[in-house]
Design a protein around this motif. Sequence first.
Motif, PDB file in Angstrom:
ATOM      1  N   PHE A   1      57.920  49.573  30.976  1.00 39.50           N
ATOM      2  CA  PHE A   1      58.286  48.630  32.029  1.00 39.50           C
ATOM      3  C   PHE A   1      59.402  49.219  32.885  1.00 39.50           C
ATOM      4  O   PHE A   1      60.437  49.621  32.360  1.00 39.50           O
TER       5      PHE A   1
ATOM      6  N   SER B   1      64.177  41.538  30.019  1.00 45.51           N
ATOM      7  CA  SER B   1      63.636  40.302  29.439  1.00 45.51           C
ATOM      8  C   SER B   1      62.132  40.424  29.243  1.00 45.51           C
ATOM      9  O   SER B   1      61.592  40.067  28.193  1.00 45.51           O
ATOM     10  N   VAL B   2      61.462  40.926  30.262  1.00 42.15           N
ATOM     11  CA  VAL B   2      60.005  41.074  30.188  1.00 42.15           C
ATOM     12  C   VAL B   2      59.642  42.042  29.058  1.00 42.15           C
ATOM     13  O   VAL B   2      58.733  41.776  28.258  1.00 42.15           O
TER      14      VAL B   2
ATOM     15  N   LEU C   1      61.303  42.686  26.416  1.00 45.41           N
ATOM     16  CA  LEU C   1      61.541  42.032  25.130  1.00 45.41           C
ATOM     17  C   LEU C   1      60.394  41.096  24.766  1.00 45.41           C
ATOM     18  O   LEU C   1      59.979  41.019  23.593  1.00 45.41           O
ATOM     19  N   GLY C   2      59.885  40.376  25.758  1.00 41.05           N
ATOM     20  CA  GLY C   2      58.739  39.501  25.500  1.00 41.05           C
ATOM     21  C   GLY C   2      57.541  40.308  25.037  1.00 41.05           C
ATOM     22  O   GLY C   2      56.856  39.944  24.066  1.00 41.05           O
ATOM     23  N   ALA C   3      57.295  41.426  25.727  1.00 36.48           N
ATOM     24  CA  ALA C   3      56.163  42.276  25.344  1.00 36.48           C
ATOM     25  C   ALA C   3      56.379  42.855  23.942  1.00 36.48           C
ATOM     26  O   ALA C   3      55.429  42.993  23.161  1.00 36.48           O
TER      27      ALA C   3
ATOM     28  N   GLN D   1      57.999  41.416  21.517  1.00 37.19           N
ATOM     29  CA  GLN D   1      57.760  40.355  20.534  1.00 37.19           C
ATOM     30  C   GLN D   1      56.272  40.027  20.413  1.00 37.19           C
ATOM     31  O   GLN D   1      55.805  39.680  19.327  1.00 37.19           O
ATOM     32  N   ALA D   2      55.544  40.176  21.518  1.00 35.66           N
ATOM     33  CA  ALA D   2      54.087  40.005  21.435  1.00 35.66           C
ATOM     34  C   ALA D   2      53.493  41.088  20.534  1.00 35.66           C
ATOM     35  O   ALA D   2      52.593  40.816  19.729  1.00 35.66           O
TER      36      ALA D   2
ATOM     37  N   ALA E   1      69.663  39.330  28.035  1.00 39.13           N
ATOM     38  CA  ALA E   1      68.613  40.047  27.304  1.00 39.13           C
ATOM     39  C   ALA E   1      69.210  40.963  26.237  1.00 39.13           C
ATOM     40  O   ALA E   1      68.693  41.051  25.113  1.00 39.13           O
TER      41      ALA E   1
ATOM     42  N   TYR F   1      70.274  38.875  23.352  1.00 32.88           N
ATOM     43  CA  TYR F   1      69.106  38.346  22.646  1.00 32.88           C
ATOM     44  C   TYR F   1      68.466  39.410  21.753  1.00 32.88           C
ATOM     45  O   TYR F   1      68.114  39.147  20.594  1.00 32.88           O
TER      46      TYR F   1
ATOM     47  N   LYS G   1      68.006  38.777  17.795  1.00 30.68           N
ATOM     48  CA  LYS G   1      66.669  38.518  17.260  1.00 30.68           C
ATOM     49  C   LYS G   1      66.046  39.765  16.631  1.00 30.68           C
ATOM     50  O   LYS G   1      64.833  39.769  16.340  1.00 30.68           O
TER      51      LYS G   1
ATOM     52  N   ASN H   1      66.549  34.728  31.058  1.00 26.50           N
ATOM     53  CA  ASN H   1      65.971  35.573  30.007  1.00 26.50           C
ATOM     54  C   ASN H   1      64.711  34.923  29.434  1.00 26.50           C
ATOM     55  O   ASN H   1      63.728  35.608  29.153  1.00 26.50           O
TER      56      ASN H   1
ATOM     57  N   GLY I   1      61.724  35.577  31.687  1.00 27.81           N
ATOM     58  CA  GLY I   1      61.287  36.963  31.578  1.00 27.81           C
ATOM     59  C   GLY I   1      60.574  37.235  30.264  1.00 27.81           C
ATOM     60  O   GLY I   1      59.526  37.900  30.228  1.00 27.81           O
ATOM     61  N   ILE I   2      61.116  36.734  29.183  1.00 29.18           N
ATOM     62  CA  ILE I   2      60.489  36.925  27.869  1.00 29.18           C
ATOM     63  C   ILE I   2      59.102  36.267  27.853  1.00 29.18           C
ATOM     64  O   ILE I   2      58.128  36.830  27.343  1.00 29.18           O
TER      65      ILE I   2
ATOM     66  N   GLY J   1      56.743  38.482  29.542  1.00 28.80           N
ATOM     67  CA  GLY J   1      56.410  39.621  28.691  1.00 28.80           C
ATOM     68  C   GLY J   1      55.460  39.249  27.559  1.00 28.80           C
ATOM     69  O   GLY J   1      54.582  40.040  27.188  1.00 28.80           O
ATOM     70  N   LEU J   2      55.611  38.058  27.017  1.00 33.83           N
ATOM     71  CA  LEU J   2      54.751  37.619  25.904  1.00 33.83           C
ATOM     72  C   LEU J   2      53.285  37.488  26.318  1.00 33.83           C
ATOM     73  O   LEU J   2      52.379  37.606  25.477  1.00 33.83           O
TER      74      LEU J   2
ATOM     75  N   ILE K   1      51.753  39.595  27.937  1.00 35.44           N
ATOM     76  CA  ILE K   1      51.188  40.940  27.833  1.00 35.44           C
ATOM     77  C   ILE K   1      50.979  41.201  26.341  1.00 35.44           C
ATOM     78  O   ILE K   1      51.930  41.417  25.590  1.00 35.44           O
TER      79      ILE K   1
END
Lengths: 281, 317
Positions: A65, A125-126, A128-130, A132-133, A160, A163, A167, B63, B66-67, B70-71, B73
């Motif tokens: 990213f 942030s993005v 981190l989401g990816a 966690q996915a 972020a 976090y 986490k 945040n 954004g998270i 991302g999730l 994806i």
Amino acid sequence: MPNTQQLKDLTTQVRRDILRMVHKVNSGHPGGSLGCAEFFVSLYNHIMEHSTNFNMDGKGEDLFFLSNGHISPVYYSVLARSGYFPVEELNTFRLINSRLQGHPTTHEGLPGIRIASGSLGQGMSVALGAAQAKKLNNDNHLIYSLHGDGELQEGQNWEAIMYASAKKVDNIISTIDLNGQQIDGSTDTVLAMGNIKEKFEAFGWIVIEIEQGNDIDSIISGMAEAKSKTGQGKPVCVLLKTVMGNGVDFMMHTHAWHGKAPNDEQLAIGLAQNAETLGDY
Amino acid sequence: MKTYTYTQKKDTRSGFGDGLTELGRTNPNVVALCADLIGSLKMNQFIKENPERFFQIGIAEANMMGIAAGLTIGGKIPFTGTFANFSTGRVYDQIRQSIAYSDKNVKICASHAGVTLGEDGATHQILEDIGLMKMLPGMVVINPCDYNQTKAATIAIADYHGPVYLRFGRPSVPIFTPENQTFEIGKAIQLTEGKDVTIVATGHLVWEALEASKALYERGISAEVINIHTIKPLDDKAILDSAAKTGCIVTAEEHNYLGGLGESVSRVLAKHNPTPQEFVATNDTFGESGTPAQLMEKYGLNSNAIIKAVETVMKRK
């Protein structure tokens, strides 16, 4: 696996692409793009396990990213030269009806791009989401992200950063391009950020420093070390010390070329310093 | 005239919480995020049953957005939960770039919308959120009217691929729509049939519109009440068909008249069939502390305000 000379040749060609792309449309961001050329080349040709058979979910591969989206020229050049889309498409950078927008986006369906970036401070942030996915999917591959140093002035980053360690997101390697420059001057004169290494460590991250961020061997060994630190309950940060404008002498060590294109004469000088290696698009 | 009654009142946010719980049991890709308001958003049961699919972000809404982006994806369907104010205005740019422009399948679930949040006052009572969200290209905007409909909407949006803004509230309001209803995004629901005036309402104002229609009926005025749970995409046809029949329209919403449902309705009418319209909405103002009932009265958001607007608009026919 390509050897260092091959990666160096690719880097030189990527520099030519960057200069020609921004020159053609007389706009864009050559400085940071040139500074990160070796990093992108190493990432996409040695460090990441990834597939050019692009799908948005990216299961079973490492994902990257870009948070500081303005360095799109280097991103586009390396994606194209890694096989994500035809190299000729670099000709359309910033033109109407192009998939190569001034700042990267998923909106036009350009393979390799998984998030829009440009408005700064959102990429971690993005990522981190990816990350966690990936954990939810039991996918052991890693998330890589890149951020400008000036970009750290955006507060969302610190949400972020806090976090990630709280986490225990330990499948992410976030790299900070430490070139010390931003649009209005040096980062120290615009808004000094103090000791970034200590700040990340205080927030609970493992920090790896790459002193020679424009040297491919240093990048590869530093990123390998970073990878070895993943999976230990902590997020990993790489501080990549680069020179803005690297490889074009009059663009180096200054913020002047952050967002300015070279004129015809300057382009010629820049290209002369980076002789064609793999063929221009 | 068809009349509606109720035996129970409940908050719409509980409809969200129960819908989310059901999704937790039926859709393994649904994940939930919250910025330190799990009790207010009624997310406890989902969290209890699916701890690994819940992300407590802390007080960091940027945040969280954004998270959530991302999730997606990796195929997750994230539902973010916080107050409407912190779900929209506070994070507009994050939603704009990382969710809407990036075409991410995020469900932005917003409680405590409007003045009926009550005593906390104007800092927490957003009246601009519908406008903010409907202006984002590709964003679906839903504001259901009662517990049952909010639950149905929550379940339905998981099957729709794309960003959605789901708006609901804190006060207990009558439950008058069917249990286990099918929720169709973008489909208006005609609640009463009338010939003298159309009342198009959304969210908490739908029940108020029904109350108004009862009172109007006693005065010999036949009002057609339409529940617009989806503000974007708007059911243009339902509005135009009704306006053509009645010749005048009142829109009712717990939102600023600028940017809300009323303006969307005006656009449709102006383009296809210019029709006298009155707006029951807040008048470009912030809210203040008070009980929900007091605030609805003071800011002109109840059945009395709708009746007045009907009287005015009918004179303009």
